[in-house]
Motif scaffolding. Structure first.
Motif, short mmCIF file in Angstrom:
data_model
loop_
_atom_site.label_atom_id
_atom_site.label_comp_id
_atom_site.label_asym_id
_atom_site.label_seq_id
_atom_site.Cartn_x
_atom_site.Cartn_y
_atom_site.Cartn_z
N GLU A 1 2.86 -9.17 23.03
CA GLU A 1 3.76 -9.11 24.15
C GLU A 1 2.93 -9.19 25.42
OE1 GLU A 1 7.45 -6.44 24.76
OE2 GLU A 1 5.75 -5.31 25.60
N THR A 2 3.39 -10.00 26.36
CA THR A 2 2.75 -10.12 27.67
C THR A 2 3.77 -9.74 28.72
OG1 THR A 2 1.22 -11.84 26.94
CG2 THR A 2 1.65 -11.70 29.30
N VAL A 3 3.37 -8.84 29.62
CA VAL A 3 4.24 -8.35 30.69
C VAL A 3 3.56 -8.62 32.02
CG1 VAL A 3 5.40 -6.33 31.69
CG2 VAL A 3 5.10 -6.50 29.19
N TYR A 4 4.31 -9.21 32.95
CA TYR A 4 3.89 -9.31 34.34
C TYR A 4 4.81 -8.37 35.11
CZ TYR A 4 2.06 -13.95 32.96
OH TYR A 4 1.42 -15.00 32.34
N GLN A 5 4.22 -7.38 35.77
CA GLN A 5 4.97 -6.41 36.56
C GLN A 5 4.48 -6.50 37.99
OE1 GLN A 5 7.48 -4.12 35.40
NE2 GLN A 5 7.78 -3.92 37.60
N LEU A 6 5.38 -6.75 38.93
CA LEU A 6 5.02 -6.89 40.33
C LEU A 6 5.59 -5.74 41.15
CD1 LEU A 6 5.85 -10.68 40.83
CD2 LEU A 6 3.77 -9.66 39.91
N GLN A 7 4.80 -5.32 42.14
CA GLN A 7 5.25 -4.27 43.05
C GLN A 7 4.85 -4.67 44.46
OE1 GLN A 7 3.35 -0.49 42.42
NE2 GLN A 7 4.39 0.47 44.14
N ALA A 8 5.83 -4.73 45.36
CA ALA A 8 5.51 -5.01 46.76
C ALA A 8 4.74 -3.83 47.32
CB ALA A 8 6.78 -5.25 47.55
N THR A 9 3.60 -4.11 47.94
CA THR A 9 2.80 -3.06 48.57
C THR A 9 2.84 -3.19 50.08
OG1 THR A 9 0.81 -4.41 48.23
CG2 THR A 9 1.30 -2.71 46.57
N GLY A 10 3.62 -4.15 50.56
CA GLY A 10 3.81 -4.42 51.97
C GLY A 10 4.64 -5.68 52.09
N PRO A 11 4.99 -6.09 53.30
CA PRO A 11 5.83 -7.28 53.44
C PRO A 11 5.14 -8.56 52.96
CG PRO A 11 5.21 -6.40 55.59
CD PRO A 11 4.71 -5.44 54.56
N ALA A 12 3.81 -8.58 52.99
CA ALA A 12 3.08 -9.78 52.58
C ALA A 12 2.00 -9.46 51.56
CB ALA A 12 2.47 -10.45 53.80
N SER A 13 2.24 -8.43 50.74
CA SER A 13 1.25 -8.07 49.72
C SER A 13 1.94 -7.55 48.47
CB SER A 13 0.26 -7.04 50.26
OG SER A 13 0.93 -5.88 50.68
N THR A 14 1.34 -7.86 47.33
CA THR A 14 1.93 -7.55 46.03
C THR A 14 0.86 -7.05 45.07
OG1 THR A 14 3.50 -9.36 46.36
CG2 THR A 14 3.23 -8.56 44.10
N ARG A 15 1.18 -6.01 44.34
CA ARG A 15 0.32 -5.57 43.23
C ARG A 15 0.83 -6.27 41.98
NH1 ARG A 15 -0.62 -0.11 43.87
NH2 ARG A 15 -2.29 -0.94 45.12
N PHE A 16 -0.07 -7.02 41.33
CA PHE A 16 0.24 -7.75 40.10
C PHE A 16 -0.38 -6.99 38.95
CE2 PHE A 16 -0.80 -10.80 36.80
CZ PHE A 16 0.36 -11.54 36.69
N CYS A 17 0.43 -6.67 37.97
CA CYS A 17 -0.03 -5.94 36.79
C CYS A 17 0.23 -6.82 35.57
CB CYS A 17 0.71 -4.62 36.66
SG CYS A 17 0.22 -3.64 35.23
N LEU A 18 -0.82 -7.10 34.82
CA LEU A 18 -0.75 -7.87 33.58
C LEU A 18 -0.98 -6.92 32.42
CD1 LEU A 18 -0.88 -10.46 31.81
CD2 LEU A 18 -3.29 -10.63 32.45
#
Length: 147
Positions: free
Chosen positions: A89-106
């Motif tokens: 299983e592969t999961v991409y989880q994104l979280q906005a850390t600001g209006p122009a920034s994203t935390r990408f979790c694989l």
């Protein structure tokens, strides 16, 4: 023995832009060093139920596997192998850390069987190294002015 590898990186791009690029399997060979090709089994664009065939090289072997998208929201994509050398299983989880920034979790998790099961500790170390390089490549691609 189950394996699970989680890798995170902050990307200086808005969440919708990161999702649009990362969630499109057609882009995978551009940022996953080990993925050599992707062939759609269903018509694009990606959605729940989509299927794709991937060909990758990992630990000196060619791997062919089919992924099915089992969950997709604006900030999360979950794919599971429908066919391949071991259940994954592969999961991409994104979280906005600001209006122009994203935390990408694989997150990659699976249940290697047979010889792959014996090699699980080696696989985990190789997956961690590969995932770090891959998410760094994703960051470079998304943060560059030319894509």
């Amino acid at each position: 023995m189950g394996v699970e590898v989680t890798t995170k990186i902050d990307i200086a791009r808005p969440l919708p832009e990161v999702a649009a690029y990362a969630f499109d399997p057609t882009n995978a060979p551009q940022w996953y060093a080990n993925i050599k090709s992707v062939r759609w089994r269903t018509a694009p664009p990606v959605a729940e139920g989509s299927g794709m065939d991937f060909v990758a090289h990992f630990l000196g072997r060619e791997l062919a596997y089919t992924y099915r998208v089992v969950e997709m929201t604006h900030n999360r994509l979950v794919m599971r192998t429908a066919q391949g050398p071991f259940p994954m299983e592969t999961v991409y989880q994104l979280q906005a850390t600001g209006p122009a920034s994203t935390r990408f979790c694989l997150i990659n998790r699976g249940e290697p069987k047979g010889f792959a099961g014996v090699m699980a500790p080696v696989m985990v170390a190789a997956m961690k190294a590969a995932n770090r390089k891959d998410v760094a490549a994703l960051k470079r691609v998304l943060e560059s002015s030319i894509r």
